[in-house]
Motif scaffolding. Structure first.
Motif, PDB file in Angstrom:
ATOM      1  N   ASP A 119      67.235 -20.054  26.007  1.00 34.21           N
ATOM      2  CA  ASP A 119      67.471 -20.504  24.516  1.00 34.21           C
ATOM      3  C   ASP A 119      67.417 -22.083  24.905  1.00 34.21           C
ATOM      4  O   ASP A 119      67.761 -22.554  26.059  1.00 34.21           O
ATOM      5  N   ARG A 120      66.798 -22.761  23.976  1.00 37.77           N
ATOM      6  CA  ARG A 120      66.644 -24.133  24.120  1.00 37.77           C
ATOM      7  C   ARG A 120      66.722 -25.170  22.872  1.00 37.77           C
ATOM      8  O   ARG A 120      66.727 -24.474  21.644  1.00 37.77           O
ATOM      9  N   ARG A 121      67.541 -26.149  22.889  1.00 37.26           N
ATOM     10  CA  ARG A 121      67.756 -27.115  21.949  1.00 37.26           C
ATOM     11  C   ARG A 121      66.632 -27.738  21.714  1.00 37.26           C
ATOM     12  O   ARG A 121      65.626 -28.299  22.375  1.00 37.26           O
ATOM     13  N   VAL A 122      66.074 -27.994  20.309  1.00 39.49           N
ATOM     14  CA  VAL A 122      64.969 -28.400  19.731  1.00 39.49           C
ATOM     15  C   VAL A 122      65.241 -29.510  18.888  1.00 39.49           C
ATOM     16  O   VAL A 122      66.080 -29.419  18.114  1.00 39.49           O
ATOM     17  N   ALA A 123      64.640 -30.684  19.086  1.00 43.34           N
ATOM     18  CA  ALA A 123      65.188 -31.800  18.070  1.00 43.34           C
ATOM     19  C   ALA A 123      64.878 -31.421  16.729  1.00 43.34           C
ATOM     20  O   ALA A 123      63.689 -30.629  16.196  1.00 43.34           O
ATOM     21  N   THR A 124      65.675 -31.646  15.766  1.00 39.06           N
ATOM     22  CA  THR A 124      65.506 -31.462  14.314  1.00 39.06           C
ATOM     23  C   THR A 124      65.069 -32.743  13.633  1.00 39.06           C
ATOM     24  O   THR A 124      65.120 -33.765  14.336  1.00 39.06           O
ATOM     25  N   PRO A 125      64.088 -32.657  12.740  1.00 41.45           N
ATOM     26  CA  PRO A 125      63.779 -33.874  12.124  1.00 41.45           C
ATOM     27  C   PRO A 125      64.757 -34.710  11.377  1.00 41.45           C
ATOM     28  O   PRO A 125      65.871 -34.448  11.260  1.00 41.45           O
ATOM     29  N   THR A 126      64.576 -35.944  11.580  1.00 39.90           N
ATOM     30  CA  THR A 126      65.604 -36.839  10.991  1.00 39.90           C
ATOM     31  C   THR A 126      66.377 -36.554   9.946  1.00 39.90           C
ATOM     32  O   THR A 126      67.609 -36.656   9.940  1.00 39.90           O
ATOM     33  N   ILE A 127      65.790 -36.054   8.581  1.00 42.77           N
ATOM     34  CA  ILE A 127      66.736 -35.659   7.446  1.00 42.77           C
ATOM     35  C   ILE A 127      67.658 -34.396   7.963  1.00 42.77           C
ATOM     36  O   ILE A 127      68.532 -34.230   6.902  1.00 42.77           O
ATOM     37  N   LEU A 128      67.472 -33.983   8.949  1.00 43.62           N
ATOM     38  CA  LEU A 128      68.110 -32.809   9.170  1.00 43.62           C
ATOM     39  C   LEU A 128      68.901 -32.860  10.462  1.00 43.62           C
ATOM     40  O   LEU A 128      69.678 -32.062  11.224  1.00 43.62           O
ATOM     41  N   LYS A 129      69.183 -34.131  10.620  1.00 42.62           N
ATOM     42  CA  LYS A 129      70.057 -34.569  12.204  1.00 42.62           C
ATOM     43  C   LYS A 129      71.229 -33.918  12.032  1.00 42.62           C
ATOM     44  O   LYS A 129      71.904 -33.723  13.125  1.00 42.62           O
ATOM     45  N   ALA A 130      71.802 -33.471  11.229  1.00 44.14           N
ATOM     46  CA  ALA A 130      73.206 -33.005  10.772  1.00 44.14           C
ATOM     47  C   ALA A 130      73.276 -31.667  11.363  1.00 44.14           C
ATOM     48  O   ALA A 130      74.060 -30.715  11.362  1.00 44.14           O
ATOM     49  N   LYS A 131      71.994 -31.059  11.602  1.00 45.47           N
ATOM     50  CA  LYS A 131      71.724 -29.562  11.944  1.00 45.47           C
ATOM     51  C   LYS A 131      71.328 -29.497  13.417  1.00 45.47           C
ATOM     52  O   LYS A 131      70.643 -30.305  13.902  1.00 45.47           O
TER      53      LYS A 131
END
Ligand code: NDP
Length: 510
Positions: A119-131
């Motif tokens: 499992d890996r953390r993947v950066a979310t787009p800026t407008i979804l940084k709360a996710k």
């Protein structure tokens, strides 16, 4: 005498086939063709076994794969003896192509599997940084593998290794020409302690292959001819299941004016004669630049005459594994000679060796000849003289196939520039067919040579369903895009859209 013979059985009884050694014509054994019902039952059993297998941590699955590697190391001589019986091949080639390649695939995926599928953390787009986005991978379920005869052990086990590590069960249908080599794979995993029914090998012919696609599998990994590949793709389409197709080729070799000719000539023979030319990414046509053509051709001819053909085990090249291939080669050769080709070496069936075609080098060939356009799959090297490397690239690309190819030049920069213009899945520079042996390199063809990849992390992931998990991080009462969708919310959202995407912010935070 055919090396695959139907045996008369009672009406409604399962069909049986007698399999013989292509070199000696001695019987190897009899197989019972797996029918559609038995194929479905095998897939059902595989699915049961897969449920438990998928629950095991991937590290444990990889530990078992290392155990399978130990079994392969222990049994390699016994396995080679049987593979040689079914193929008539020499020992060195069998070791390289079947044992070493399988061992390397096991070691590579067993080491990297856990990291690649973690499992890996993947950066979310800026407008979804709360996710938070966590990328996970799930096995597909049961993978069907349909394998050809030219690498009867390795072509079955190679896709099975990443499929198993990814948590799938595997059902393999080996070629009817070489079923016993395929069946070794089941013995190997059983001896290594893999769960019952997790990997099954179903002997049979094309009907068994077709039945496997319809038996409820979740993916097909097919290696074989383009003609059968099309049928497989159509059947997978009907079942709405994905497939990987590793198909035929007509790989081109380009010899530039600054090539190391001694190495290129040796490489031309290694690439065209390996496995007696029965190799998907064998060099099947060569384009040499005029200024070095004479010297290159004379080196090739000299080296081709030194090749030792036989069946004593220590030969360079052997017999055809599937004698029917001789008819195709004869047809290509007759067509070429009739249209003006000059045979420099060989050019005929071996007079004293059953089922063998002599190592053949020919020139004065053109693209009006089948030998330059259709897959010959034999120990044949047609060489065409071209004015420059630009012409060579154009001719290399004048093909319905696009599996692999080679470029020979002392200048790496020049070779890379040429290689980038060649329309194939991979290219080797001053080397032959090594892209198949480098696991980090995704291996696959374009055009009529197939689709999908059989090596590397891409192959491992192709046996998985990627499941992204989106996790809320703030735990607010509600969200801007949830109900009620009021006019205020609309205005706020539109302001945001305009400011964010209509300004430099899109570059800074996009
Ligand atoms: P085929 O296409 O004849 O057969 C491949 C497999 O498909 C065999 O197991 C065959 O069974 C089975 N089959 C036949 N008909 C069907 C069907 N209707 N549905 C499902 N399965 C079916 O290929 P070959 O065995 O002759 O292999 C040689 C070919 O494989 C060459 O073109 C070569 O280039 C290609 N190849 C490609 C590679 C790559 O990585 N790109 C690697 C190695 C080979 P059966 O034999 O029992 O009839």
């Amino acid at each position: 005498m055919a090396i695959v013979e139907a045996i008369k059985t009672a009406k409604n009884a399962p069909r049986k086939l007698r399999i013989s050694n292509p070199a000696t014509l001695e019987e190897i054994g009899v197989i019972t063709v797996t029918d559609a019902e038995a194929t479905k039952a095998a897939v059902r059993r595989a699915r049961e076994a897969q449920r438990e297998w998928a629950q095991r941590p991937i590290k444990e699955r990889c530990r078992l794969m290392y155990r399978a590697l130990d079994v392969l190391m222990k049994n390699q001589d016994e396995y080679m003896e049987l593979i040689i019986k079914e193929t008539g091949r020499g020992r060195a080639e069998t070791l390289m192509m079947e044992i070493l390649a399988a061992a390397d695939t096991m070691a590579w995926f067993a080491k990297r599997g856990p990291k690649e599928l973690a499992d890996r953390r993947v950066a979310t787009p800026t407008i979804l940084k709360a996710k938070k986005l966590i990328q996970t991978y799930k096995p597909l379920g049961v993978v069907g593998i349909i394998a050809p005869w030219n690498g009867p052990f390795v072509m079955g086990i190679s896709p099975a290794i990443p499929a198993l590590i990814a948590g799938n069960a595997v059902v393999i249908k080996p070629s009817e020409v070489t079923p016993f080599s395929g069946m070794l794979i089941q013995d190997l995993f059983a001896e290594a302690g893999f769960p019952n029914d997790l990997l099954q090998v179903l002997p049979g012919d094309g009907e068994t292959g077709a039945a496997l696609i319809d038996a409820g599998v979740n993916k097909i990994s097919f290696t074989g001819s383009t003609a059968t590949g099309r049928k497989v793709a159509a059947a997978c389409g009907q079942n709405l299941i994905p497939c990987t197709l590793e198909l035929g080729g007509k790989d081109a070799m380009i010899v530039c004016a600054d090539a190391n000719l001694e190495r290129a000539a040796a490489g031309a023979l290694a690439a065209s004669m390996f496995n007696t030319g029965q190799f998907c990414c064998a060099t099947e046509r060569c384009y040499v630049v005029e200024s070095v053509a004479e010297e290159f051709i004379s080196l090739v001819v000299e080296k081709a005459r030194e090749l030792r053909q036989g069946t004593d085990g220590d030969q360079d090249i052997s017999v055809m594994i599937w004698p029917k291939q001789l008819e195709i080669i004869q047809d290509h050769m007759d067509d070429a000679v009739q249209k003006g080709a000059t045979v420099l070496v060989g050019g005929r069936q071996h007079p004293d060796l059953n089922g063998a075609w002599e190592p053949t080098v020919l020139t004065n060939v053109t693209h009006s000849m089948k030998i330059m356009t259709e897959e010959s799959f034999g120990p044949i090297l047609p060489i065409m003289i071209v004015p420059d490397q630009h012409a060579a690239v154009q001719l290399a690309n004048d093909s319905k196939y696009g599996l692999s190819g080679t470029v020979w030049s002392r200048s790496e920069k020049n070779a890379i520039a040429v290689a980038k213009q060649v329309e194939t899945g991979s290219v080797c520079i001053n080397e032959t067919a090594l892209t198949f042996g480098v696991h980090n390199a995704p291996f696959g063809g374009v055009k009529d040579s197939g689709m999908g990849y059989v090596h590397g992390p891409d192959a491992l992931k192709s046996f998985c369903q990627p499941v992204p998990l989106i996790v809320d991080r703030l735990g607010m009462k509600t969200e801007q895009n949830w109900y009620p969708l009021t006019a205020d919310k609309f205005e706020g959202m539109q302001k945001f859209v305009k400011v964010f995407y209509g300004s430099v912010l899109r570059k800074v935070f996009g």
